[in-house]
Design a protein around this motif. Structure first.
Motif, PDB file in Angstrom:
ATOM      1  N   SER A  15      12.395  -0.850  10.479  1.00 32.66           N
ATOM      2  CA  SER A  15      12.986  -1.741   9.488  1.00 32.66           C
ATOM      3  C   SER A  15      11.982  -2.404   8.559  1.00 32.66           C
ATOM      4  CB  SER A  15      13.808  -2.828  10.192  1.00 32.66           C
ATOM      5  OG  SER A  15      13.008  -3.527  11.120  1.00 32.66           O
ATOM      6  N   ALA A  16      10.738  -2.601   8.972  1.00 34.40           N
ATOM      7  CA  ALA A  16       9.780  -3.282   8.104  1.00 34.40           C
ATOM      8  C   ALA A  16       8.360  -2.928   8.512  1.00 34.40           C
ATOM      9  CB  ALA A  16       9.984  -4.797   8.162  1.00 34.40           C
ATOM     10  N   ILE A  17       7.451  -2.970   7.526  1.00 33.05           N
ATOM     11  CA  ILE A  17       6.024  -2.756   7.756  1.00 33.05           C
ATOM     12  C   ILE A  17       5.265  -3.781   6.929  1.00 33.05           C
ATOM     13  CG2 ILE A  17       6.000  -0.946   5.967  1.00 33.05           C
ATOM     14  CD1 ILE A  17       3.645   0.339   7.493  1.00 33.05           C
ATOM     15  N   ASN A  18       4.325  -4.478   7.555  1.00 34.89           N
ATOM     16  CA  ASN A  18       3.547  -5.449   6.798  1.00 34.89           C
ATOM     17  C   ASN A  18       2.282  -4.809   6.240  1.00 34.89           C
ATOM     18  OD1 ASN A  18       1.736  -5.341   8.959  1.00 34.89           O
ATOM     19  ND2 ASN A  18       2.354  -7.323   9.822  1.00 34.89           N
ATOM     20  N   ASN A  19       1.463  -5.598   5.560  1.00 31.15           N
ATOM     21  CA  ASN A  19       0.263  -5.038   4.942  1.00 31.15           C
ATOM     22  C   ASN A  19      -0.846  -4.736   5.940  1.00 31.15           C
ATOM     23  OD1 ASN A  19       1.292  -4.997   2.327  1.00 31.15           O
ATOM     24  ND2 ASN A  19       0.621  -7.089   1.890  1.00 31.15           N
ATOM     25  N   LEU A  20      -0.639  -5.106   7.213  1.00 29.15           N
ATOM     26  CA  LEU A  20      -1.575  -4.747   8.270  1.00 29.15           C
ATOM     27  C   LEU A  20      -1.183  -3.443   8.953  1.00 29.15           C
ATOM     28  CD1 LEU A  20      -1.968  -8.271   9.918  1.00 29.15           C
ATOM     29  CD2 LEU A  20      -3.419  -7.219   8.172  1.00 29.15           C
ATOM     30  N   GLY A  21      -0.047  -2.876   8.550  1.00 29.68           N
ATOM     31  CA  GLY A  21       0.431  -1.637   9.159  1.00 29.68           C
ATOM     32  C   GLY A  21       1.262  -1.831  10.399  1.00 29.68           C
ATOM     33  N   GLN A  22       1.578  -3.075  10.759  1.00 30.32           N
ATOM     34  CA  GLN A  22       2.469  -3.325  11.893  1.00 30.32           C
ATOM     35  C   GLN A  22       3.915  -3.041  11.470  1.00 30.32           C
ATOM     36  OE1 GLN A  22       1.075  -7.435  12.339  1.00 30.32           O
ATOM     37  NE2 GLN A  22       0.597  -6.966  14.479  1.00 30.32           N
ATOM     38  N   ILE A  23       4.651  -2.371  12.344  1.00 33.24           N
ATOM     39  CA  ILE A  23       6.010  -1.940  12.038  1.00 33.24           C
ATOM     40  C   ILE A  23       6.958  -2.501  13.099  1.00 33.24           C
ATOM     41  CG2 ILE A  23       7.539   0.077  11.740  1.00 33.24           C
ATOM     42  CD1 ILE A  23       4.969   1.696  11.103  1.00 33.24           C
ATOM     43  N   VAL A  24       8.135  -2.932  12.674  1.00 29.32           N
ATOM     44  CA  VAL A  24       9.150  -3.379  13.625  1.00 29.32           C
ATOM     45  C   VAL A  24      10.464  -2.649  13.354  1.00 29.32           C
ATOM     46  CG1 VAL A  24       8.156  -5.651  14.047  1.00 29.32           C
ATOM     47  CG2 VAL A  24       9.782  -5.353  12.153  1.00 29.32           C
ATOM     48  N   GLY A  25      11.332  -2.690  14.350  1.00 32.14           N
ATOM     49  CA  GLY A  25      12.637  -2.058  14.229  1.00 32.14           C
ATOM     50  C   GLY A  25      13.353  -2.057  15.555  1.00 32.14           C
TER      51      GLY A  25
ATOM     52  N   PHE B 258       0.820  -1.203   0.000  1.00 29.51           N
ATOM     53  CA  PHE B 258       0.000   0.000   0.000  1.00 29.51           C
ATOM     54  C   PHE B 258       0.855   1.254   0.000  1.00 29.51           C
ATOM     55  CE2 PHE B 258      -2.361  -3.362   2.287  1.00 29.51           C
ATOM     56  CZ  PHE B 258      -3.323  -3.587   1.304  1.00 29.51           C
ATOM     57  N   ALA B 259       2.131   1.096  -0.410  1.00 31.09           N
ATOM     58  CA  ALA B 259       3.086   2.211  -0.534  1.00 31.09           C
ATOM     59  C   ALA B 259       3.337   2.923   0.783  1.00 31.09           C
ATOM     60  CB  ALA B 259       2.646   3.203  -1.597  1.00 31.09           C
ATOM     61  N   GLN B 260       3.171   2.234   1.886  1.00 31.03           N
ATOM     62  CA  GLN B 260       3.644   2.740   3.170  1.00 31.03           C
ATOM     63  C   GLN B 260       5.106   2.328   3.312  1.00 31.03           C
ATOM     64  OE1 GLN B 260       0.435   0.675   5.323  1.00 31.03           O
ATOM     65  NE2 GLN B 260      -0.014   2.641   6.297  1.00 31.03           N
ATOM     66  N   VAL B 261       5.935   3.257   3.735  1.00 31.01           N
ATOM     67  CA  VAL B 261       7.382   3.056   3.740  1.00 31.01           C
ATOM     68  C   VAL B 261       7.916   3.384   5.124  1.00 31.01           C
ATOM     69  CG1 VAL B 261       9.566   3.714   2.661  1.00 31.01           C
ATOM     70  CG2 VAL B 261       7.454   3.761   1.323  1.00 31.01           C
ATOM     71  N   VAL B 262       8.888   2.602   5.577  1.00 28.19           N
ATOM     72  CA  VAL B 262       9.539   2.886   6.853  1.00 28.19           C
ATOM     73  C   VAL B 262      11.053   2.920   6.673  1.00 28.19           C
ATOM     74  CG1 VAL B 262       7.686   1.923   8.258  1.00 28.19           C
ATOM     75  CG2 VAL B 262       9.562   0.433   7.517  1.00 28.19           C
ATOM     76  N   GLY B 263      11.705   3.631   7.582  1.00 25.65           N
ATOM     77  CA  GLY B 263      13.156   3.762   7.563  1.00 25.65           C
ATOM     78  C   GLY B 263      13.595   4.604   8.747  1.00 25.65           C
ATOM     79  N   ASP B 264      14.694   5.350   8.569  1.00 26.42           N
ATOM     80  CA  ASP B 264      15.152   6.244   9.627  1.00 26.42           C
ATOM     81  C   ASP B 264      15.635   7.547   9.019  1.00 26.42           C
ATOM     82  OD1 ASP B 264      18.394   5.827   9.489  1.00 26.42           O
ATOM     83  OD2 ASP B 264      17.369   3.921   9.207  1.00 26.42           O
ATOM     84  N   SER B 265      15.545   8.612   9.783  1.00 24.63           N
ATOM     85  CA  SER B 265      15.887   9.942   9.299  1.00 24.63           C
ATOM     86  C   SER B 265      16.528  10.758  10.399  1.00 24.63           C
ATOM     87  CB  SER B 265      14.639  10.671   8.793  1.00 24.63           C
ATOM     88  OG  SER B 265      14.922  12.025   8.488  1.00 24.63           O
TER      89      SER B 265
END
Length: 439
Positions: free
Chosen positions: A162-172, A110-117
């Protein structure tokens, strides 16, 4: 349809149906159509870190000192997080600082992106988590068209998503602010770094094992199962899988390891140290359904001439990709493992691509592979470029491995010129860790 219209329509839940109609022939390919995604203006480096089932990719791009873009110890001079959608680039921006990045990172369907800034705020403890030498606070971010927002930490100043699944859960990873008791005196990044799960905007610390003070969750599948490691200030010790926020250590060969990716079938990929502690290779584990346990099912071998490697991505069909490095700690060959066989991707890339793949980061359910490659000829020779490889049912003819067997040699410095960063990872073993806690 242009990119902006596509992004506005992303929330139509068609991605899974699209994947089901396309992946069936993934194993049948004999070669790849390779797209050189280039580098942004004035940069000399780019790499795909994630590719979703639409073929859209998340890219980290920037500049390294000449010859350092494919070194495990290379330090970026500057960097930006980008996405590429059918040839259109979007710069995701920053949280106020000069750089954004994703040592890990993902674009979901769904073009949701995660990372660090980086932010514009100096780190009060002098840490440099984003790794650009600016010593600015580094925060995990969530980007969704077209806005970047910071994710909360666990009370500390820094973190990375570091990652996001299609449910919107994010880990890192997120800091809790405490000084890490396992860090040696003089360590720059000396705060406790804990694995974290973000749900509904809230940060939840994930447990480690064996009283390890630190950890990092690298990936989460669409079942909410996450993988990564727990360890100490020097790096990973135990590969970990988390289910329902409960941690279980992955089996290894007695010298440590860590997990990089997990598909929706419970197959986990990463790396383990050899039993004698002299090297590391890619590894595959499997969650045993209904038992709450995992098994180390495969320890991957190495391609001829390589010193070590790791498996970095896998899809729901069990195809595994990753990279290996040489004795000078430079990435040397990207690989694909499927049906029990490891293959150098460069034997499947046509010579006309002029790209020699040194690392394959992820493979989607259509069999498309994203990573980085060195340009073998032309005006960009020697640069590291992001590539997207799409499987095709045709014979490649002459491969880049045949046409440019010495492509890498000009980019490798002499052994005594390499700045080697060795990370201890478990009793009796040392791991070279390209994306671990920076000192």
């Amino acid at each position: 349809m242009n990119m902006f219209k596509q992004l506005r329509n992303l929330w139509i839940p068609c991605a899974s149906m699209f994947a089901l109609t396309c992946f069936g022939n993934a194993f049948a390919q004999v070669s790849y159509q390779v797209t050189d995604l280039g580098v942004p203006k004035n940069d000399n480096y780019s790499m795909i870190m994630s590719v979703n089932d639409e073929g859209w990719s998340e890219i980290m791009a920037g500049n390294f000192l000449p010859g350092q873009g494919d070194s495990l110890s290379g330090v970026p001079l500057n960097g930006r997080a980008l996405i590429n959608v059918d040839g259109y680039y979007v710069d995701l921006g920053t949280l106020g600082g000069p750089n954004s990045w994703m040592n890990f990172g993902e674009i979901n369907d769904f073009a949701q992106v995660v990372g660090d800034s980086e932010t514009a705020v100096p780190d009060p403890n002098g840490e440099d988590i984003c790794g650009f030498g600016t010593h600015l606070t580094c925060l995990p971010f969530l980007w969704q068209p077209f806005h970047m927002s910071a994710l909360p930490t666990l009370g500390g100043n820094n973190g990375e998503a570091s990652a996001i699944n299609n449910l919107g859960q994010i880990v890192g990873m997120a800091e809790n602010g405490a000084v890490d008791p396992s860090c040696q005196a003089g360590t720059v990044n000396n705060r406790v770094q804990l694995p974290v799960l973000w749900e509904n905007g809230n940060a939840h610390a994930l447990p480690t094992v064996d009283h390890d003070p630190d950890g990092f969750a690298f990936w989460i599948n669409n079942r909410g199962q996450a993988v990564g490691y727990s360890g100490n200030c020097s790096g990973p010790i135990h590969g970990i899988v988390w289910e329902n926020r409960t941690a279980s250590a992955l089996a290894d060969l007695g010298t440590g390891g860590f997990a990089e990716n997990i598909n929706d079938e419970g197959q986990i990929v990463g790396t383990v140290g050899s039993a004698d502690g002299t090297t590391q290779t890619g590894a595959i584990w499997q969650i045993v359904k209904g038992t709450g346990t995992t098994q180390l099912t495969t320890v991957l071998g190495l391609l001829p001439g390589d010193a070590a490697g790791l498996a970095f991505g896998n899809n729901n069909q069990g195809q595994v990709v990753g990279g290996e490095w040489n004795a000078n700690f430079y990435w040397s060959h990207a690989f694909i493992w499927q049906n029990g066989v490891m293959t150098d991707l460069n034997t499947l890339f046509p010579a006309s691509s002029s790209l020699f793949a040194t690392f394959a980061a992820k493979i989607n359910n259509r069999g498309q592979i994203g990573g980085m490659a060195i340009v073998c000829s032309g005006p960009h020779q020697g640069e590291m470029h992001a590539f997207l490889a799409t499987p095709v049912k045709q014979i490649a003819g002459e491969s880049i491995a045949q046409a440019a067997p010495n492509c890498l040699e000009s980019n490798f410095p002499a052994a005594d010129a390499v700045n080697r960063l060795l990370k201890k990872s478990g009793p009796g073993g040392q791991f070279v860790r390209a994306f671990s806690k920076r000192h």
